[in-house]
Each structure stands twice: as C-alpha cells, then as structure tokens.
Write a protein that holds these residues in place. Structure first.
Motif, PDB file in Angstrom:
ATOM      1  N   VAL A 255      -2.159   3.405  21.189  1.00 18.78           N
ATOM      2  CA  VAL A 255      -2.122   2.148  21.935  1.00 18.78           C
ATOM      3  C   VAL A 255      -2.074   2.454  23.415  1.00 18.78           C
ATOM      4  N   GLN A 256      -2.938   1.818  24.174  1.00 20.21           N
ATOM      5  CA  GLN A 256      -2.920   1.922  25.634  1.00 20.21           C
ATOM      6  C   GLN A 256      -3.088   0.520  26.220  1.00 20.21           C
ATOM      7  N   THR A 257      -2.434   0.276  27.345  1.00 14.22           N
ATOM      8  CA  THR A 257      -2.511  -1.026  27.979  1.00 14.22           C
ATOM      9  C   THR A 257      -2.909  -0.858  29.443  1.00 14.22           C
ATOM     10  N   CYS A 258      -3.035  -1.987  30.122  1.00 15.11           N
ATOM     11  CA  CYS A 258      -3.337  -1.957  31.552  1.00 15.11           C
ATOM     12  C   CYS A 258      -2.084  -1.733  32.389  1.00 15.11           C
ATOM     13  N   GLY A 259      -0.933  -1.656  31.753  1.00 13.43           N
ATOM     14  CA  GLY A 259       0.321  -1.497  32.482  1.00 13.43           C
ATOM     15  C   GLY A 259       0.783  -0.056  32.514  1.00 13.43           C
ATOM     16  N   ARG A 260       0.911   0.518  33.683  1.00  9.59           N
ATOM     17  CA  ARG A 260       1.277   1.927  33.799  1.00  9.59           C
ATOM     18  C   ARG A 260       2.676   2.193  33.234  1.00  9.59           C
ATOM     19  N   LEU A 261       3.657   1.376  33.594  1.00  9.13           N
ATOM     20  CA  LEU A 261       5.014   1.592  33.100  1.00  9.13           C
ATOM     21  C   LEU A 261       5.110   1.332  31.602  1.00  9.13           C
ATOM     22  N   PHE A 262       4.415   0.313  31.135  1.00 11.80           N
ATOM     23  CA  PHE A 262       4.433   0.030  29.704  1.00 11.80           C
ATOM     24  C   PHE A 262       3.814   1.195  28.931  1.00 11.80           C
ATOM     25  N   ASN A 263       2.755   1.773  29.469  1.00  8.75           N
ATOM     26  CA  ASN A 263       2.156   2.946  28.832  1.00  8.75           C
ATOM     27  C   ASN A 263       3.129   4.112  28.791  1.00  8.75           C
TER      28      ASN A 263
END
Length: 719
Positions: A255-263
């Motif tokens: 899973v990867q997202t557009c959010g750096r911290l969430f990643n």
C-alpha cells in the motif's frame, strides 16, 4: 559452584542510568529466536534490556565508555528495514597524554549493530576530525546473567542453576551457566583487537587515531566461540540479514499513498511485522512482541494474521499450520489443556522446562480455539485454498469438538473458562490481567466466566464451519453448526444485553449473573457480526462517545466505570488492535464514516511514537499540543498493534476478496483523512496479482485499475 553474585563493579551505575526507561526510548533488533533490547547509546544495563535467546537473557550488560565517561550521544535510529541499529556519538574532553589534550566534539564514534544467525555483530567506527593524533581509550563492561524471561519480568525463584566462573580468552570472555533443566548455556563476547586490559567483566581497547582516518573495532556476542570478529564477517552478516528482510517484506500486497508521513507509518508497520515474523517449519509466524512476548502466542498471531489477511494470506496460513501442529491432545490442569484446544503461548526457557511456570506449552486462552476456527474460515473465503483446508480439517474438527463440549456442560451453551491450577492465568480472554473482569460494584466474579467477546468468536467459528461444511457437501454438519451459532447468538442477546445502558455487559459469572460493565469487549461482537442492527448502532454510539473515544483511539473501559484507570493495563488504556477490531465492526454495520476518524486518531498517535504504535498507551483524554501518554512497560514493537493500520485500512476501503470466485469487491470506499490517492499493488487474488488506485474526485472515491491493464480479476464495486 553455586550461583555467583555479579561482581560489585558490574552493578555500579549512576542512578540516572538505572531509572526505568520508557519503551519508546529503547531500541530493538530481532532475527529468529534471538532479540536485542538496548538504550539509545547502544548500552545494555540489565533492567528490561539485554540479548535474549529462547526466553533466556544471555548478555545482561554491555556498556561503552570513552576514557571513563559516557560518550555524548548525537542520534540513534534503527534503519527503515529494522536490520541495523546505529548510534552516533562524540567525545567529551579526553585525558591528556603528555602535553596534548583532545578537546570535546573532535572524535566521532559510530556504533552499528545487527543480529543474524544467533549472534550479535557490532562495528564501532572512530574518526578523529582534529588536526592532531588522538589516543581513544574504549572501556567496556559486560556480563551475562542467564536469567529466564520470567525472572527479568520480576518473578523470584527459590533456586537457580549453577553459574561457572567466566573464562578469559585471548580476545574476549566466555560465560557459562548450567540450568536446573540440565541445559548448558554459554555466551561469548569477543573483540577484533586484543584488549590492553581484559578481565571477567571489563575490557579496555586503546585506538590510535590519525587525523581523519577511520578506525574500526568489531565485536561479536554469541552462544559459542567463533572465528575472530572482522570486517568481512560484519559485512557478510549485514548483507544476508538485509536480503532475508527484503524477502519477508515482499510477501503479499503493498500500500502506498500520496501522504509522505502516512507512508512512513505504513512502511514502519510492515517492517515491524517482518521483524517479528519468524519462519518456522510450518511457515511464517508473527511473534507477539518485544521484549516480553517474543515467542509464539496463539491469540496474538491469529488477530495479527486476520488483520493482514486481505494483503498477505501466507501469514494466516503459517499461523494456522503451526497452531494445528501444536493443538492439545490430552487433559492437563497445570497447562489448562484439553483435547482440541489451541495453544495460548509456548516458552523455551529454563523455568518452563522445569515446570516452574506452566507456559512451556500453555493452553489457558479461552478464546484462542474459537479464533483459530474463525480465522481458518476467513482464510478459506479469502483464498479458496482447499488443499490446505483439507490438511488442517482434522484440527478444525477437534477444535470444534472442544467448543461443542460446552453445549452439554453449560446450561446456556456458552464458552467459559476457569483456570485449572493456581499457576495459570486467572483471566483467560485477551484482557488477561488479574483485575480486568469485575462486577459493576467492583467485585471480582467467581468462575467459570463467560466473556462476551468469546461468545462472538464462537459464533463466528460456527458460522465459518457451517460454510466450510457446505463446500464439502456435508449438509448435516453444516446445519448442526448453524444451529449452534444461532444458539450462542440468542444467548448473548438474551443474557448480556443491558437495556438501561443500551450496551452489552462484559461477562457472566459462574452463577450467570451479568457483570454490568461497559468495556470495549462489546465492540468485538460487531467485528464478527453477532448483534442485531439496532443494538449494533447503540454500541457504536457508546463506543464513539467521550467515555471510550479519547482522541487517540478507543479506551478498553469507559471512563465512568469502576476500576477505570487510564494508566492500567486493561481498564482504561488504549490498545490499537482493539480499536481496529471495533472499527472493522463499525464498517460491517454501516458506520463507514467513523472508520477514517479512528484511523486518523491512531495515525496521529503513531506520529508521536516515531511511527510505531506500541502494544498499548494510556487512556488520558487528548489535549491540544500534548502527545499521547506512553505506558511504561508496553511491548514495542507489538505484532497486532503493527497490523492494526492494515486491518482498519481494509475497513476504510470497503475491500473484500472472494477467494472461491476469484473476485474483488469494493463497497462504498473511504480514504484516510488527508489522503486523496491510495495505490494498492501486487494484491494476490487467486493465482493473479492485482493493482488498484483509489482516488478522490468531487467528494467521491473512485476505484481504477493500476498499471496492469489486463489483470484478469473481476472488480465488483457496490455503492
């Protein structure tokens, strides 16, 4: 020789160094059955830290000093893949040699270490950034106490084994211990350079540092003597350890997202799960947590695997295979065992081998057997893996027969527990602390106890077995198990519901009196789908109210209840996996909008814990500008806490894989707060791998195919 006391100098520390340290300030490494816990400087003080193997602490002390003083710490970290610990430090003013004084902050000291193949490898690299040569005295103190994990946790023993005198070797020291179980345990610490001074507990190495010329010292700690520590051995161990970790990280989808911290949170959680997972002969198995529970636990592994099931079914398969292999076959009051029961925990230390504790193979978990069956059914629906289900079918039948025994032995047909011996666990659900189950007036109930969530797990197990029997064309068993599930559901609705509170009580005591206590246990009924829709809505409203929701997650006990204590283990703290299971239940009952809220709360808590959710943290209410309050002895990392982001993320996305039909269903997806795009890559569906993109547009979440145009997997979306 009798068990020797440690040398007095080995016990000497400044008071500040012996203070209990919070788990978020400790650093851990693990590989297989060996793990290390140290402080930010890389030192081991022998409190709750050390180098452990099979529930025995080998290295209990390893402290480095520069010219008699602690180096000034600059930074500490464990790499992104959890393989290598690094501490950077510099010198305080060094004692002058002749007329030359090396000033403060001139020598850089870097400690790198890893655990591989049962050994601790360390490289200490020193660089002199001054203009003049420097002599760097490195002083080490060390010891090996061979304490059992239960001793480290505070349990006292009437007698210990025999500890031999340390053997001083040319480049190190060997410690020896013969346990009461007859096992001989050894620990050897060795240096790459011959120390200028070496005795049983100390070594001094003097490094001559030319300006800007790095110089390395290597040391190793292991259960036996090996070749001398050297650069090539450190490099090789680093390479193979990193390669092994990469293989574990590649399992399942990503899973990867557009959010750096969430990643960063996703990556750290996945790396923690890879760190805790040990490859057993039966397959991958997530050990529960470091330091106290770095071994096979049934309940923890099942819930961890269940939360990861949609991304990585191989973990559930490994868990089910191991637990089927270790299923109880006989009665034992000491081990709380009965034919068909599934393992609670397994220990391999001296005290377990001697029977001082019952946990060598211990079965005192009332919920683990039900969860085992329920996970097997969920695994079947996720994968359609009929050959494996045929393999473990006898274990599933034996587990179900143990559950069936309560249909005749209990007037209500409920699953209950009562420990067989005083050495066993008093409470045997997931809240297994001694004070976690009680009546509304604070009284401790008499057993046998029927926990509310355990009945939910049993309901899920019987429903699952009915579905599995139908796939095997066994109509009689399918119908019998459906009736048993309904019997439990009706008993829960009739006996656990509190109309005046619109909530389920936590337990029935031995007289079938309800413990009218509002605890998070009721949220697990939503996870398995037992309550009626109107009662589920009432439970959701209560759990999302201020008594449970503290801004960082859901408390285990409502704040207006007796025994509430936000600093307790189970009576008001926040457990991430508990919050996640409740959130999954919310999605099941139409509460999809609450799921991103709870995911956001856990994410913001993880930010304050360096992107690593602990086993639990305190349940104090959230206040602006203040971080969540750490629980002082929580495991960190902990498997089901690390898995919680993935369990709750599946609930956000509304994603379900039908393994029998090889279909992917997405129902009314939501995205985490602040995330406008999420990529799901390499998701296993049957023999294929699927890529998807979830993106937000005009207030709606769209699901699009990823980079693989022809993926061959039906994608079915529901509004």
């Amino acid at each position: 020789m009798d068990d020797l006391a440690l040398a007095p100098e080995a016990h000497f520390e400044a008071a500040s160094e012996r203070e209990q340290r919070s788990p978020d300030r400790l650093f851990t490494l693990k590989e297989g059955d060996v793990f290390l816990v140290c402080d930010a400087s890389g030192d081991i003080h022998g409190v709750a830290d050390g180098l452990f193997h099979n529930d025995t602490r080998l290295l209990s002390r390893l402290i480095l000093r520069l010219d008699g003083s602690p180096p000034a710490l600059l930074s500490s970290a464990v790499g992104r893949d959890n393989v290598i610990f690094t501490a950077n430090a510099t010198n305080r003013p060094l004692t002058p040699i002749g007329a030359v004084t090396t000033p403060e902050g001139v020598v850089h000291l870097e400690r790198k270490r890893l655990v591989w193949d049962g050994r601790l490898y360390e490289r200490i690299r020193c660089v002199n950034y001054g203009d003049a040569p420097a002599t760097l005295p490195l002083d080490f103190s060390f010891d090996a106490d061979f304490k059992d994990m239960f001793e480290v946790r505070g349990q006292t023993r009437a007698q210990r084994g025999r500890r031999g005198a340390p053997t001083v070797l040319p480049n190190g020291v060997k410690f020896q211990y013969e346990g009461l179980d007859g096992a001989r345990r050894e620990c050897v610490i060795a240096f790459s350079e011959k120390p200028a001074h070496l005795d049983a507990h100390h070594a001094s190495v003097r490094l001559e540092l030319a300006p800007r010329a790095p110089k390395d010292l290597y040391l190793e700690v292991g259960p036996e003597e090996g070749p001398p520590p050297a650069a090539r051995r450190f490099r090789r161990a680093s390479l193979v350890a990193k390669a092994a970790m990469r293989r574990r990280l590649r399992r399942g989808g990503r899973v990867q997202t557009c959010g750096r911290l969430f990643n960063a949170w996703l990556d750290k959680s996945r790396a923690d799960l890879a760190l805790l997972t040990t490859d057993l002969p039966t397959g991958p198995y997530p050990y529960a947590g470091i330091p106290w529970f770095s071994t096979t636990f049934g309940r923890d592994a099942i819930i961890t695997a269940w939360q990861l099931l949609w991304l990585d079914p191989s973990l559930a398969k490994g868990v089910l295979a191991y637990l089927a292999h270790t299923q109880a076959e006989e009665h034992s009051s000491f081990r709380d065992a009965a034919p068909g029961k599934i393992l609670h925990e397994a220990r391999r230390g001296e005290m377990a081998a001697q029977g001082e504790v019952p946990f060598g193979r211990y079965y005192g978990g009332v919920d683990t057997t039900c969860l085992f069956v329920a996970l097997a059914a969920a695994y079947a629906e996720r994968t359609g893996d009929r050959p494996f289900l045929d393999q473990i079918w006898p274990a599933l039948l034996a587990a179900t027969e143990w559950m069936d025994s309560f249909a005749t032995s209990d007037p209500l047909g409920l699953i209950r527990y009562e420990r067989g011996a005083k050495t066993g666990l008093l409470n045997q659900g997931w809240k297994d602390s001694h004070d976690s189950i009680f009546h509304a007036d604070g009284r401790t109930p008499e057993g046998p106890i029927a926990l509310v969530e355990v009945q939910g797990y049993a309901y899920a197990a019987y429903c699952g077995m009915a579905r599995l029997a139908a796939t095997r064309f066994d109509r009689d068993r399918a119908e019998a198990w459906r009736r048993r599930a309904e019997q439990i559901r009706q008993a829960v609705e009739a006996r656990f519901w509190m109309p005046e509170l619109s909530y389920y009580g936590i337990a029935l005591d031995g007289e079938n009196a309800l413990c009218e206590v509002k605890a998070s246990n009721a949220g697990h009924l939503l996870f398995v789908g037992l309550p009626s829709p109107d009662r589920a809505q009432a439970v959701m409203r209560t759990l999302l109210g201020g008594g449970f929701a503290n801004g960082w997650g859901l408390r285990t006990l409502a704040s207006d209840q007796p025994r509430y204590n936000p600093m307790s283990y189970h009576n008001g703290s926040v457990w991430p996996h508990d919050t996640a299971l409740c959130a999954i239940g919310f999605r099941r009952y139409g509460g999809a909008d609450a799921v991103p809220r709870l995911l956001s709360a856990l994410f913001e808590a993880a930010v304050h814990f360096d992107m690593r959710l602990p086993e639990l943290f305190c349940g104090f209410p959230r206040h602006a500008g203040e971080p969540p309050v750490a629980y002082p002895v929580a495991c960190l990392p902990q498997a089901w806490a690390a898995a919680s982001v993935f369990g709750i993320l599946q609930a956000c996305l509304g994603l379900h894989v039908d393994g029998w039909r090889h279909e992917l269903h997405v129902r009314s997806p939501r995205l985490p707060w602040g995330i406008s795009e999420l990529r799901l890559e390499n998701l296993p569906v049957g023999e294929r791998r699927l890529d998807l993109v979830f993106c937000e547009a005009d207030g709606r979440v769209m699901v699009l195919p990823g980079r693989n145009e022809e993926q061959g997997v039906p994608l079915i979306t529901h509004t």
